[in-house]
Design a protein around this motif. Structure first.
Motif, PDB file in Angstrom:
ATOM      1  N   SER A  96      59.070  46.337   8.200  1.00 22.90           N
ATOM      2  CA  SER A  96      60.306  46.528   7.349  1.00 22.90           C
ATOM      3  C   SER A  96      60.386  45.201   6.371  1.00 22.90           C
ATOM      4  O   SER A  96      61.548  44.682   6.234  1.00 22.90           O
ATOM      5  N   VAL A  97      59.369  44.702   5.738  1.00 19.11           N
ATOM      6  CA  VAL A  97      59.430  43.626   4.748  1.00 19.11           C
ATOM      7  C   VAL A  97      58.876  44.177   3.449  1.00 19.11           C
ATOM      8  O   VAL A  97      57.935  45.025   3.605  1.00 19.11           O
ATOM      9  N   GLN A  98      59.188  43.636   2.363  1.00 22.42           N
ATOM     10  CA  GLN A  98      58.833  44.147   1.085  1.00 22.42           C
ATOM     11  C   GLN A  98      57.284  43.572   0.902  1.00 22.42           C
ATOM     12  O   GLN A  98      57.021  42.585   1.311  1.00 22.42           O
ATOM     13  N   ASN A  99      56.504  44.450   0.334  1.00 19.51           N
ATOM     14  CA  ASN A  99      55.137  43.935  -0.011  1.00 19.51           C
ATOM     15  C   ASN A  99      54.927  43.340  -1.221  1.00 19.51           C
ATOM     16  O   ASN A  99      54.133  43.435  -2.361  1.00 19.51           O
ATOM     17  N   ALA A 104      48.329  37.641  -2.593  1.00 24.15           N
ATOM     18  CA  ALA A 104      47.871  37.711  -4.150  1.00 24.15           C
ATOM     19  C   ALA A 104      48.735  36.625  -4.894  1.00 24.15           C
ATOM     20  O   ALA A 104      48.221  36.136  -5.779  1.00 24.15           O
ATOM     21  N   GLU A 105      50.054  36.754  -4.743  1.00 26.34           N
ATOM     22  CA  GLU A 105      50.827  35.636  -5.794  1.00 26.34           C
ATOM     23  C   GLU A 105      50.520  34.301  -5.157  1.00 26.34           C
ATOM     24  O   GLU A 105      50.581  33.433  -5.971  1.00 26.34           O
ATOM     25  N   TYR A 106      50.179  33.997  -3.880  1.00 23.89           N
ATOM     26  CA  TYR A 106      49.703  32.637  -3.632  1.00 23.89           C
ATOM     27  C   TYR A 106      48.388  32.255  -4.228  1.00 23.89           C
ATOM     28  O   TYR A 106      48.400  31.169  -4.740  1.00 23.89           O
ATOM     29  N   MET A 107      47.532  33.303  -4.359  1.00 21.23           N
ATOM     30  CA  MET A 107      46.263  32.913  -4.970  1.00 21.23           C
ATOM     31  C   MET A 107      46.473  32.689  -6.296  1.00 21.23           C
ATOM     32  O   MET A 107      45.643  31.890  -7.084  1.00 21.23           O
ATOM     33  N   LEU A 108      47.451  33.109  -7.077  1.00 22.80           N
ATOM     34  CA  LEU A 108      47.630  33.016  -8.564  1.00 22.80           C
ATOM     35  C   LEU A 108      48.384  31.691  -8.622  1.00 22.80           C
ATOM     36  O   LEU A 108      48.895  31.318  -9.927  1.00 22.80           O
ATOM     37  N   GLY A 109      48.833  30.960  -7.568  1.00 19.38           N
ATOM     38  CA  GLY A 109      49.533  29.681  -7.745  1.00 19.38           C
ATOM     39  C   GLY A 109      51.262  29.820  -8.057  1.00 19.38           C
ATOM     40  O   GLY A 109      51.927  29.003  -8.362  1.00 19.38           O
ATOM     41  N   ALA A 132      49.099  44.323  -5.854  1.00 15.57           N
ATOM     42  CA  ALA A 132      47.490  44.799  -5.927  1.00 15.57           C
ATOM     43  C   ALA A 132      46.482  44.211  -6.615  1.00 15.57           C
ATOM     44  O   ALA A 132      46.973  43.379  -7.534  1.00 15.57           O
ATOM     45  N   THR A 133      45.308  44.073  -6.006  1.00 14.22           N
ATOM     46  CA  THR A 133      44.358  43.064  -6.688  1.00 14.22           C
ATOM     47  C   THR A 133      43.079  43.999  -6.654  1.00 14.22           C
ATOM     48  O   THR A 133      42.660  44.888  -5.698  1.00 14.22           O
ATOM     49  N   GLN A 134      42.304  43.919  -7.736  1.00 12.00           N
ATOM     50  CA  GLN A 134      41.033  44.798  -8.013  1.00 12.00           C
ATOM     51  C   GLN A 134      39.956  44.287  -7.123  1.00 12.00           C
ATOM     52  O   GLN A 134      38.866  45.089  -6.811  1.00 12.00           O
ATOM     53  N   ASN A 135      39.905  42.909  -6.953  1.00  6.58           N
ATOM     54  CA  ASN A 135      38.478  42.637  -6.143  1.00  6.58           C
ATOM     55  C   ASN A 135      39.037  41.566  -5.121  1.00  6.58           C
ATOM     56  O   ASN A 135      39.074  40.471  -5.069  1.00  6.58           O
ATOM     57  N   ALA A 136      39.188  42.263  -3.746  1.00  4.82           N
ATOM     58  CA  ALA A 136      39.847  41.347  -2.653  1.00  4.82           C
ATOM     59  C   ALA A 136      38.583  40.468  -2.230  1.00  4.82           C
ATOM     60  O   ALA A 136      39.018  39.514  -1.814  1.00  4.82           O
ATOM     61  N   SER A 137      37.151  40.574  -2.434  1.00  7.62           N
ATOM     62  CA  SER A 137      36.270  39.713  -2.084  1.00  7.62           C
ATOM     63  C   SER A 137      36.401  38.395  -2.557  1.00  7.62           C
ATOM     64  O   SER A 137      35.877  37.192  -2.167  1.00  7.62           O
ATOM     65  N   ILE A 138      36.617  38.426  -4.050  1.00  8.03           N
ATOM     66  CA  ILE A 138      36.953  37.210  -4.784  1.00  8.03           C
ATOM     67  C   ILE A 138      37.961  36.191  -3.841  1.00  8.03           C
ATOM     68  O   ILE A 138      37.767  34.932  -3.764  1.00  8.03           O
ATOM     69  N   ILE A 139      39.060  36.793  -3.473  1.00  7.76           N
ATOM     70  CA  ILE A 139      40.001  36.178  -2.565  1.00  7.76           C
ATOM     71  C   ILE A 139      39.362  35.663  -1.348  1.00  7.76           C
ATOM     72  O   ILE A 139      39.603  34.545  -1.198  1.00  7.76           O
ATOM     73  N   PHE A 140      38.633  36.617  -0.813  1.00  9.33           N
ATOM     74  CA  PHE A 140      38.348  36.207   0.702  1.00  9.33           C
ATOM     75  C   PHE A 140      37.362  35.120   0.500  1.00  9.33           C
ATOM     76  O   PHE A 140      37.112  34.751   1.758  1.00  9.33           O
ATOM     77  N   LYS A 144      40.653  28.595  -1.751  1.00  2.00           N
ATOM     78  CA  LYS A 144      42.224  28.687  -1.515  1.00  2.00           C
ATOM     79  C   LYS A 144      42.711  29.474  -0.304  1.00  2.00           C
ATOM     80  O   LYS A 144      43.589  29.206   0.378  1.00  2.00           O
ATOM     81  N   PHE A 145      41.893  30.759   0.025  1.00  2.00           N
ATOM     82  CA  PHE A 145      42.320  31.500   0.943  1.00  2.00           C
ATOM     83  C   PHE A 145      41.904  30.907   2.317  1.00  2.00           C
ATOM     84  O   PHE A 145      42.679  31.011   3.115  1.00  2.00           O
ATOM     85  N   LYS A 146      40.634  30.041   2.262  1.00  2.00           N
ATOM     86  CA  LYS A 146      40.244  29.474   3.636  1.00  2.00           C
ATOM     87  C   LYS A 146      41.471  28.194   3.869  1.00  2.00           C
ATOM     88  O   LYS A 146      41.690  28.132   5.014  1.00  2.00           O
ATOM     89  N   GLU A 147      41.964  27.704   2.795  1.00  2.00           N
ATOM     90  CA  GLU A 147      43.151  26.827   3.018  1.00  2.00           C
ATOM     91  C   GLU A 147      44.171  27.396   3.719  1.00  2.00           C
ATOM     92  O   GLU A 147      44.938  26.821   4.516  1.00  2.00           O
ATOM     93  N   LEU A 148      44.531  28.773   3.252  1.00  3.61           N
ATOM     94  CA  LEU A 148      45.668  29.504   3.714  1.00  3.61           C
ATOM     95  C   LEU A 148      45.530  29.645   5.192  1.00  3.61           C
ATOM     96  O   LEU A 148      46.162  29.467   5.929  1.00  3.61           O
ATOM     97  N   ILE A 149      44.545  30.126   5.665  1.00  9.50           N
ATOM     98  CA  ILE A 149      44.144  30.371   7.026  1.00  9.50           C
ATOM     99  C   ILE A 149      44.281  29.018   7.977  1.00  9.50           C
ATOM    100  O   ILE A 149      44.431  29.087   9.112  1.00  9.50           O
ATOM    101  N   GLU A 150      43.604  28.090   7.594  1.00  4.89           N
ATOM    102  CA  GLU A 150      43.457  26.743   8.215  1.00  4.89           C
ATOM    103  C   GLU A 150      45.006  26.268   8.293  1.00  4.89           C
ATOM    104  O   GLU A 150      45.243  25.648   9.420  1.00  4.89           O
ATOM    105  N   GLU A 151      45.906  26.462   7.451  1.00  2.00           N
ATOM    106  CA  GLU A 151      47.138  26.055   7.392  1.00  2.00           C
ATOM    107  C   GLU A 151      47.960  26.899   8.751  1.00  2.00           C
ATOM    108  O   GLU A 151      48.857  26.503   9.358  1.00  2.00           O
ATOM    109  N   LEU A 152      47.567  28.201   8.643  1.00  3.02           N
ATOM    110  CA  LEU A 152      48.290  29.262   9.620  1.00  3.02           C
ATOM    111  C   LEU A 152      47.844  28.690  11.112  1.00  3.02           C
ATOM    112  O   LEU A 152      48.548  28.725  11.953  1.00  3.02           O
TER     113      LEU A 152
END
Length: 249
Positions: A96-99, A104-109, A132-140, A144-152
């Motif tokens: 019950s949180v908003q999507n 996606a917003e983190y990736m856009l800075g 929504a994003t058109q190409n998830a593979s670009i994110i993964f 920047k995505f790797k940095e997110l996971i390392e920080e988590l």
């Protein structure tokens, strides 16, 4: 891990997944067993990121991820779920949180990591997809995505990935490199043995550290899944895992 458990399976609602684990309810018994195996697997501190996968959709994976996370939180673990199913995200609905304000917003800075982590009433934190994003593979595949996971990994005892189906989306090729252990979810009567076998073989090429499989089933009287009806329920033997947790109601 020990051999396969022979317990009843859990009824799950594929359309509106539910949290059933609580401090006072016994309905989550098998989630607690799965929780114990995850804790055992991560006890050395080496394994922190658990990737929950399925062959196709409609197998109850998001329900399993969510309830396992709650069981872990009730056991005193600091846990976060990262919703990597960019096409059909569900974690925000379950908790019950908003999507919005997500990956996606983190990736856009637009937001920092601390801004996209959402608290829930269950003691579980959530990082949702966001817009929504058109190409998830670009994110993964991005740094920047790797940095997110390392920080988590630094902030939490355990990071759980809720992933899209292996046979429908090839994103697992990218984020499997960031996970430590794979938990496979299979639904009795929904998945064909050939589909499960294919999905497992594909996954093993990118992460072959399998904790085991969670076997679920639909207690609806009939199946509306576009993947077909009932099949031989012995398909899970093809996982060849050390442990199989069958979630009961």
């Amino acid at each position: 891990m020990a051999g396969k458990k022979n317990k009843k399976l859990e009824h799950f609602d594929n359309d509106v997944p539910k949290i059933i684990v609580s401090e006072t309810s016994g309905r989550g018994e098998s989630y607690y067993r799965l929780k114990d195996n995850i804790i055992y697997s991560s006890d050395s501190g080496k394994n922190k990121v658990f990737q929950f996968e399925s062959a196709i959709s409609g197998e109850g994976k998001s329900t399993v991820v969510s309830n396992t996370a709650v069981a872990l939180a009730l056991s005193g673990k600091k846990v976060v779920i990262v919703d990597l199913d960019f096409r059909r995200p569900k974690i925000h609905r379950i908790f019950s949180v908003q999507n919005v304000q997500g990956i996606a917003e983190y990736m856009l800075g637009e937001y920092e990591i601390k801004d996209i982590i959402k608290k829930t009433e269950y003691g579980v934190d959530v990082v949702n997809r966001g817009k929504a994003t058109q190409n998830a593979s670009i994110i993964f595949t991005s740094d920047k995505f790797k940095e997110l996971i390392e920080e988590l990994k630094k902030q939490y005892d355990l990071v759980l990935f809720d992933c899209p189906p292996v046979l429908l989306v090839s994103d697992y090729i990218h984020y499997s490199k960031l996970s430590d252990v794979v938990v496979f979810v299979a639904c009795m009567g929904v998945t064909r043995r050939s589909q499960l076998r294919e999905a497992v073989e594909l996954m093993k090429k990118h992460n072959d550290n399998f904790l085991g499989t969670v076997v679920t089933y639909k207690n609806t009287g009939k199946f509306s899944s576009r993947y077909g009806g009932y099949y031989n329920n012995r398909y899970y033997k093809y996982l060849k895992s050390q442990y199989s947790e069958e979630v009961n109601d």
